[in-house]
Design an enzyme around this catalytic site. Structure first.
Site: not given
Ligand code: 5BU
Length: 259
Positions: A93
């Site tokens: 990012k």
């Molecule tokens: P989760 O454990 O499935 O909630 O992880 C989601 C990943 O995607 C995590 O690494 C976040 O930093 C990333 N992410 C997110 O959750 N939402 C967003 O809008 C973005 C990145 Br851009």
């Protein structure tokens, strides 16, 4: 619903060589599951990459949460990526001026451009951020995703912002491969849409993360690739869970979407 182009057909529209390769991989490997490998030691990343590599198209990293990052780890991860055929996406990012992001992308401790096939950036600083990243990444056959919208509650990336992101992407089709987004922004087949905030049950975590189901992400919101972290990583049997997400993302929904 009219028949949509499949991934192999969309490869022809991509103006970036990595995007073409990703479309072909999606088509041939028949998985649109990306693992968000949010663990804090290199060995854990490697273990998950080895175990789940056959199920995924993209492994997403946050290398700045690793307590023991090394370039030797990267070599091992690259070897696993080649063996199981997936791409590596560093979820960095970027969000600064062109000159600064060039250094952040190519240098420092991580040398991200040397190993991450895909990175992402906010467009807040304006088009200079894309020019800067592209000066580093384009000749290395890399691709950039722009953040058009986010999954977290009350974020500031509204529809107007997403629209501006699309317009900016259209100025750099040779380097931008698509979007991190909750919803498809246009019918242009060249753009790849990747959606985080996906779990088998919708809901949220304690810090404002909001989840949609694979069905909603793909069928309703028109995404191409689902990004799943804790839904798989925290499961009792991560391999079995990854297979469920893969099936949810591809067998149940993607094929249906193409009819
Ligand atoms: P989760 O454990 O499935 O909630 O992880 C989601 C990943 O995607 C995590 O690494 C976040 O930093 C990333 N992410 C997110 O959750 N939402 C967003 O809008 C973005 C990145 Br851009």
């Amino acid at each position: 619903m009219p028949k949509k182009l499949n991934f192999a057909e969309r490869a022809r529209f991509a103006k970036n060589s990595l995007a073409r390769e990703l479309f072909v991989l999606l088509h041939e490997k028949k998985t649109n599951l990306s693992l968000s490998c949010d663990v804090t030691s290199c060995q854990e990343v490697l273990d998950f990459a080895e175990l789940l590599g056959p199920e995924i198209c993209v492994l997403k990293t946050h290398v700045d949460i690793l307590k023991d990052f090394s370039l030797d780890f990267v070599k091992k991860l690259e070897a696993i990526a080649l063996k199981h055929r997936f791409f590596i996406f560093e979820d960095r990012k970027f969000a600064d001026i062109g000159n600064t992001v060039k250094h952040q992308y190519s240098g420092g401790i991580y040398h991200i451009a040397d190993w991450a096939h895909i990175v992402n950036a906010h467009i807040l600083p304006g088009p200079g951020i894309i020019s800067g990243l592209s000066e580093v990444g384009l000749h290395k056959n890399r691709g950039l995703l722009l953040l058009a919208s986010m999954s977290s509650k009350d974020n500031l990336l509204d529809e107007n912002y997403a629209e501006k992101t699309l317009k900016m992407a259209e100025q750099f089709p040779e380097f931008v491969i698509g979007f991190i987004a909750q919803k498809r922004l246009s019918d242009d087949p060249q753009w790849i849409y990747m959606t985080p905030g996906v779990q088998l049950e919708s809901g949220q975590d304690a810090l404002g993360q909001q989840y949609v189901t694979p069905e909603k992400a793909i069928l309703e919101n028109g995404s191409d690739i689902i990004i799943v972290g804790r839904g798989i990583l925290k499961a009792k049997d991560p391999l079995n869970e990854a297979k469920k997400y893969r099936a949810a993302g591809w067998d149940h929904f993607y094929q249906h979407y193409q009819k």
